[in-house]
Write a protein that holds these residues in place. Structure first.
Motif, PDB file in Angstrom:
ATOM      1  N   GLY A  68       1.086  -0.991   0.157  1.00  0.00           N
ATOM      2  CA  GLY A  68       0.064   0.541  -0.214  1.00  0.00           C
ATOM      3  C   GLY A  68       1.140   1.409   0.098  1.00  0.00           C
ATOM      4  O   GLY A  68       0.363   2.330  -0.376  1.00  0.00           O
ATOM      5  N   GLY A  69       1.638   1.197   0.536  1.00  0.00           N
ATOM      6  CA  GLY A  69       3.096   2.820   0.516  1.00  0.00           C
ATOM      7  C   GLY A  69       3.171   3.312   1.787  1.00  0.00           C
ATOM      8  O   GLY A  69       4.798   3.142   2.195  1.00  0.00           O
ATOM      9  N   SER A  70       1.922   2.631   2.005  1.00  0.00           N
ATOM     10  CA  SER A  70       2.090   3.331   3.862  1.00  0.00           C
ATOM     11  C   SER A  70       1.242   3.154   4.576  1.00  0.00           C
ATOM     12  O   SER A  70      -0.112   2.751   4.077  1.00  0.00           O
ATOM     13  N   LEU A  71       1.068   3.283   6.408  1.00  0.00           N
ATOM     14  CA  LEU A  71       0.073   2.529   7.009  1.00  0.00           C
ATOM     15  C   LEU A  71      -1.058   3.329   6.817  1.00  0.00           C
ATOM     16  O   LEU A  71      -2.334   3.292   6.573  1.00  0.00           O
ATOM     17  N   VAL A  72      -0.831   4.839   6.372  1.00  0.00           N
ATOM     18  CA  VAL A  72      -2.253   5.486   6.383  1.00  0.00           C
ATOM     19  C   VAL A  72      -2.422   5.571   4.215  1.00  0.00           C
ATOM     20  O   VAL A  72      -3.580   5.443   4.656  1.00  0.00           O
ATOM     21  N   ASN A  73      -1.505   5.380   3.511  1.00  0.00           N
ATOM     22  CA  ASN A  73      -1.905   5.122   2.724  1.00  0.00           C
ATOM     23  C   ASN A  73      -2.945   4.203   2.591  1.00  0.00           C
ATOM     24  O   ASN A  73      -4.236   3.484   1.747  1.00  0.00           O
ATOM     25  N   LEU A  74      -2.669   2.551   2.978  1.00  0.00           N
ATOM     26  CA  LEU A  74      -3.457   1.446   3.570  1.00  0.00           C
ATOM     27  C   LEU A  74      -5.183   1.733   4.545  1.00  0.00           C
ATOM     28  O   LEU A  74      -6.345   0.768   4.099  1.00  0.00           O
ATOM     29  N   ALA A  75      -4.804   2.569   5.505  1.00  0.00           N
ATOM     30  CA  ALA A  75      -6.072   3.127   5.859  1.00  0.00           C
ATOM     31  C   ALA A  75      -6.826   3.777   4.893  1.00  0.00           C
ATOM     32  O   ALA A  75      -8.127   3.509   5.256  1.00  0.00           O
ATOM     33  N   LYS A  76      -6.769   4.024   3.971  1.00  0.00           N
ATOM     34  CA  LYS A  76      -7.324   4.920   2.908  1.00  0.00           C
ATOM     35  C   LYS A  76      -7.946   3.463   2.418  1.00  0.00           C
ATOM     36  O   LYS A  76      -9.629   4.193   1.492  1.00  0.00           O
ATOM     37  N   GLN A  77      -7.934   2.789   2.214  1.00  0.00           N
ATOM     38  CA  GLN A  77      -8.450   1.711   1.031  1.00  0.00           C
ATOM     39  C   GLN A  77      -9.710   0.923   1.926  1.00  0.00           C
ATOM     40  O   GLN A  77      -9.573   0.831   2.895  1.00  0.00           O
ATOM     41  N   PRO A  78     -10.879   0.818   1.265  1.00  0.00           N
ATOM     42  CA  PRO A  78     -11.750   0.002   1.774  1.00  0.00           C
ATOM     43  C   PRO A  78     -11.638  -1.704   2.060  1.00  0.00           C
ATOM     44  O   PRO A  78     -10.355  -1.801   1.168  1.00  0.00           O
ATOM     45  N   GLY A  79     -12.487  -2.247   2.365  1.00  0.00           N
ATOM     46  CA  GLY A  79     -11.860  -3.920   2.628  1.00  0.00           C
ATOM     47  C   GLY A  79     -11.951  -4.542   1.183  1.00  0.00           C
ATOM     48  O   GLY A  79     -11.243  -5.150   1.740  1.00  0.00           O
ATOM     49  N   SER A  80     -12.981  -3.856   0.730  1.00  0.00           N
ATOM     50  CA  SER A  80     -13.212  -4.705  -0.422  1.00  0.00           C
ATOM     51  C   SER A  80     -11.837  -4.630  -1.345  1.00  0.00           C
ATOM     52  O   SER A  80     -10.855  -5.689  -2.256  1.00  0.00           O
ATOM     53  N   THR A  81     -10.747  -4.012  -1.612  1.00  0.00           N
ATOM     54  CA  THR A  81      -9.019  -3.299  -2.109  1.00  0.00           C
ATOM     55  C   THR A  81      -8.019  -4.437  -1.318  1.00  0.00           C
ATOM     56  O   THR A  81      -7.538  -4.855  -1.490  1.00  0.00           O
ATOM     57  N   ILE A  82      -8.569  -4.325  -0.073  1.00  0.00           N
ATOM     58  CA  ILE A  82      -7.318  -4.804   0.935  1.00  0.00           C
ATOM     59  C   ILE A  82      -7.072  -6.173   0.369  1.00  0.00           C
ATOM     60  O   ILE A  82      -6.808  -7.197   0.734  1.00  0.00           O
ATOM     61  N   GLN A  83      -9.137  -6.685   0.080  1.00  0.00           N
ATOM     62  CA  GLN A  83      -9.067  -8.339   0.218  1.00  0.00           C
ATOM     63  C   GLN A  83      -8.141  -8.618  -1.236  1.00  0.00           C
ATOM     64  O   GLN A  83      -7.876 -10.072  -1.045  1.00  0.00           O
ATOM     65  N   ILE A  84      -8.344  -7.994  -2.086  1.00  0.00           N
ATOM     66  CA  ILE A  84      -7.629  -8.291  -3.458  1.00  0.00           C
ATOM     67  C   ILE A  84      -6.483  -7.612  -4.190  1.00  0.00           C
ATOM     68  O   ILE A  84      -5.458  -7.540  -4.818  1.00  0.00           O
ATOM     69  N   LEU A  85      -5.517  -7.082  -2.962  1.00  0.00           N
ATOM     70  CA  LEU A  85      -4.920  -6.560  -2.729  1.00  0.00           C
ATOM     71  C   LEU A  85      -3.333  -7.379  -3.186  1.00  0.00           C
ATOM     72  O   LEU A  85      -3.163  -8.438  -2.380  1.00  0.00           O
ATOM     73  N   GLY A  86      -2.676  -7.448  -3.457  1.00  0.00           N
ATOM     74  CA  GLY A  86      -1.409  -8.303  -4.181  1.00  0.00           C
ATOM     75  C   GLY A  86      -2.066  -8.971  -5.422  1.00  0.00           C
ATOM     76  O   GLY A  86      -1.432  -9.231  -6.327  1.00  0.00           O
ATOM     77  N   ALA A  87      -3.765  -8.830  -6.132  1.00  0.00           N
ATOM     78  CA  ALA A  87      -3.416  -9.533  -6.907  1.00  0.00           C
ATOM     79  C   ALA A  87      -4.175  -8.760  -8.245  1.00  0.00           C
ATOM     80  O   ALA A  87      -5.589  -9.192  -8.630  1.00  0.00           O
ATOM     81  N   GLU A  88      -3.563  -8.262  -8.303  1.00  0.00           N
ATOM     82  CA  GLU A  88      -3.946  -6.888  -9.808  1.00  0.00           C
ATOM     83  C   GLU A  88      -4.353  -7.471 -11.060  1.00  0.00           C
ATOM     84  O   GLU A  88      -4.816  -7.239 -11.346  1.00  0.00           O
ATOM     85  N   LYS A  89      -2.970  -8.564 -11.000  1.00  0.00           N
ATOM     86  CA  LYS A  89      -3.000  -8.848 -12.390  1.00  0.00           C
ATOM     87  C   LYS A  89      -4.046  -9.302 -12.662  1.00  0.00           C
ATOM     88  O   LYS A  89      -4.617 -10.019 -13.990  1.00  0.00           O
ATOM     89  N   ALA A  90      -4.165 -10.396 -11.817  1.00  0.00           N
ATOM     90  CA  ALA A  90      -5.573 -11.402 -11.840  1.00  0.00           C
ATOM     91  C   ALA A  90      -6.535 -10.514 -12.235  1.00  0.00           C
ATOM     92  O   ALA A  90      -7.757 -11.188 -12.768  1.00  0.00           O
ATOM     93  N   LEU A  91      -7.183 -10.057 -11.679  1.00  0.00           N
ATOM     94  CA  LEU A  91      -8.536  -8.997 -11.194  1.00  0.00           C
ATOM     95  C   LEU A  91      -8.675  -8.300 -12.639  1.00  0.00           C
ATOM     96  O   LEU A  91      -9.964  -8.726 -13.663  1.00  0.00           O
TER      97      LEU A  91
END
Length: 657
Positions: free
Chosen positions: A390-413
């Motif tokens: 996510g880049g930082s803890l604050v940037n990760l805090a701005k993301q919704p749960g649906s984004t955190i769920q697939i974070l790291g699988a952008e290519k497959a998405l």
């Protein structure tokens, strides 16, 4: 029109000039106008008018003597300001380590030539012709300067700067070096701000001649002030900025992944290199670190019998296999120099493994300090990878749960969206222990719930004041309970109904009680108990008796060892006849039995005499009864004949024996 014009007239003594001179007699209407507001056409006097007429033309000279005296308007005339003709004044806001300086632009025309603007600031004298200092807001102390600098970096004006601009920039245009800061000033203070290439060139010139334009600020003072402020700002950003606190975690998890790759590469190189001398050791010792320790201790495989590997290998059977394989190994011989290089590579592998263990302990302590709730939910490694991605803890805090769920699988998405297939259900969060515990069919549900709880935990860690992991532990307990509920539902479905209750089976009267019960045939109606129709009841029971006799005879009668050809032919013919007659007889008693059952039920329930039928119905019934009785008699005769023949056969069989 009749006077003559001299060949070389003098404008000063001409009648036209005399007519333009103000007369001593005042016009009666001019008494209403104050003397200091009267308009003087020559430009002098108390009127303050800046207008001076040009010399009259030839036509105006001709008719000057006939023109009546000018009529002056009786309304009061306001004095014309010199600044009303020009555009608003431009002020320049310049930040210095000592405070905020406000410069006034004297010649705005030089800003049009951006390429030549630097020439105006080559000397201090030429710079003073372009700008001059209007006001200066000095910082009181270092902390004030530090707070102002941090807010300016974030494009936010401080409270002192807002008061300073409201006091000195009312109605003027303000030139700023940062467009975002200009937008903030315009929104809050309603001051028009300007930012373009000419303003940036002007700022560059001001920085070059700053000590000359600001009196009392020398170069010997400006340098140490700038250096001290920059050091304080750097320390403040590293210490207090929430975006830079997790930098160590990002670097540590990146280094940990790199160490894992290097360790794997080095360990495989050791196995391949030492495998030429002792190839059987690769299958005996599976762990890379233990393999490197064994190779370092043993060296040549001939030394294996005299060494004790109990400190390295915990299992005695593995040690025995190693010593046996060393004796019968098929490997080649190697020199001492080769073994020396292999041992040095083993030292590198062991050193990297020790450093990796230290780095993992450091990462665990940092994660428990910075993101304790995230660590309690998904673990140290998964949490650190999420922060790094996510880049930082604050940037990760701005993301919704649906984004955190697939974070790291952008290519497959994106591949799924492009090909219109199913999108992935999890990314980096798949490696969490909670998802690993779930069954494959439940991984999607648990990952969605875990991502929602993880988003809340990250926001609390990044923006909350608490430092405990209570929220993470509570969320983990809830998720484990949900997982057990899902598994319990599946157990309930396999045991009984969908709600987990036992399934109620339908009662079947023909099924016996017990686990291995079989369905028994339905009991036939006993026509002997029927008293209503005597003829049909007497004839029907003969059929099941004959059938039962046949079954008993077939079960009890042993197959004869020797039979004549005549008997075989007679038996086959009799069987064919019996089959045909039995089919005819089965149809008639079945109908009689059905009728008998119905009659029996009605007789038991009502116990009343049957109702008299019509004469036609009685005749039909009598005909049917006669035909049925004849068929029954034929069947009885055949059964008796067959019984006699069977008895004769049995007697012959016993006599032969």
């Amino acid at each position: 029109m009749g006077h003559q014009v001299s060949p070389a007239p003098s404008y000063k003594n001409s009648p036209q000039a005399q007519a333009l001179k103000p007369s001593r007699r005042r016009h009666p209407l001019s008494r209403r106008i104050p003397q200091h507001l009267a308009l003087n056409p020559r430009g002098g006097g108390g009127g303050g008018g800046a207008y001076s007429p040009s010399p009259p033309s030839r036509r105006s000279r001709t008719f000057a003597s006939r023109s009546p005296p000018p009529i002056v308007d009786s309304r009061p005339i306001e004095p014309r300001c010199r600044c009303s003709r020009a555009v608003r004044e431009m002020l320049v806001l310049f930040e210095t380590p000592a405070g905020f300086a406000l410069f006034k632009v004297l010649d705005e025309g030089k800003l049009d030539k951006v390429e030549d603007l630097w020439k105006e600031f080559t000397t201090s004298d030429s710079a003073r012709k372009v700008v001059e200092l209007k006001a200066f807001n000095k910082f009181e102390n270092t902390s004030d300067a530090l707070s102002a600098a941090t807010l300016i970096i974030d494009s936010k004006p401080t409270k002192g700067l807002r008061k300073f601009l409201q006091k000195h920039c009312e109605g003027e245009t303000l030139a700023v070096a940062d467009s975002k800061l200009g937008n903030a000033i315009k929104e809050k203070l309603k001051i028009d701000c300007l930012h373009n290439s000419a303003v940036m060139e002007l700022m560059r010139g001001l920085r070059n001649q700053l000590t000359e334009l600001i009196s009392g600020l020398g170069a010997q003072d400006l340098g140490p002030m700038s250096l001290g402020l920059s050091h304080s700002l750097s320390r403040y950003k590293l210490k207090f900025s929430p975006e830079k606190v997790d930098t160590m975690i990002i670097q540590a998890i990146g280094l940990l992944d790199d160490l894992d790759k290097e360790l794997n590469t080095y360990a495989m190189r050791v196995r391949e290199w030492y495998g030429w001398h002792f190839p059987e050791l690769t299958k005996i010792v599976a762990d890379n670190i233990q393999y490197a320790k064994v190779v370092k201790m043993m060296g040549d495989r001939t030394n294996a019998e005299s060494l004790d590997f109990s400190e390295i290998l915990s299992d005695d059977e593995v040690e025995a296999q190693l010593k046996e394989a060393a004796v019968i190994s098929m490997g080649t011989e190697v020199s001492e120099l080769d073994l020396l290089n292999i041992r040095e590579l083993c030292d590198q592998v062991l050193a990297l493994s020790e450093y990796r263990a230290q780095l993992f302990d450091y990462l665990r302590s940092r994660m428990n300090t910075i993101a304790p709730n995230l660590t309690a939910l998904v673990g140290e490694l998964v949490g650190a990878r999420l922060i790094a991605h996510g880049g930082s803890l604050v940037n990760l805090a701005k993301q919704p749960g649906s984004t955190i769920q697939i974070l790291g699988a952008e290519k497959a998405l994106f591949r799924a969206l492009k090909t219109k297939h199913a999108t992935p259900k999890y990314g980096l969060i798949y490696h969490a222990s909670l998802i690993g515990q779930a069954a494959p069919k439940h991984k999607g549900k648990i990952s969605r719930s875990l991502a929602a709880k993880t988003a809340l935990a990250i926001r609390y860690d990044a923006l909350g004041d608490g430092e405990d992991n209570s929220i993470g532990l509570e969320s983990r307990v809830k998720l484990e309970t949900r997982l057990r509920v899902l598994e319990g539902k599946e157990l309930g479905r396999s045991a009984g109904s969908t709600k987990g209750k036992p399934k109620i089976e339908v009662y079947e009267k023909d099924r016996k009680k017990g686990a291995g019960a079989l369905i028994t045939p339905a009991k036939t109606y006993n026509p002997a108990a029927d008293l209503v129709l005597g003829q049909s009841t007497e004839e029907t029971p003969k059929k099941p008796e004959g059938a039962s006799k046949k079954r008993k005879h077939q079960e009890t009668e042993p197959a004869p060892a020797e039979k004549t050809t005549k008997e075989d032919g007679d038996q086959e013919g009799e069987k064919k006849k019996k089959k045909k007659k039995s089919k005819e007889s089965e149809e008639s008693p079945a109908a009689d039995a059905d009728g008998g059952k119905k009659k029996k039920k009605t007789s038991k329930e009502s116990e009343e005499p049957p109702v008299a039928t019509t004469e036609g119905e009685k005749k039909e019934k009598k005909k049917k009864k006669k035909s049925d009785s004849q068929d029954a008699e034929d069947v009885a005769m055949e059964t008796e004949e067959s019984g006699k023949k069977e008895k004769k056969k049995k007697k012959k069989h016993h006599s032969d024996e």
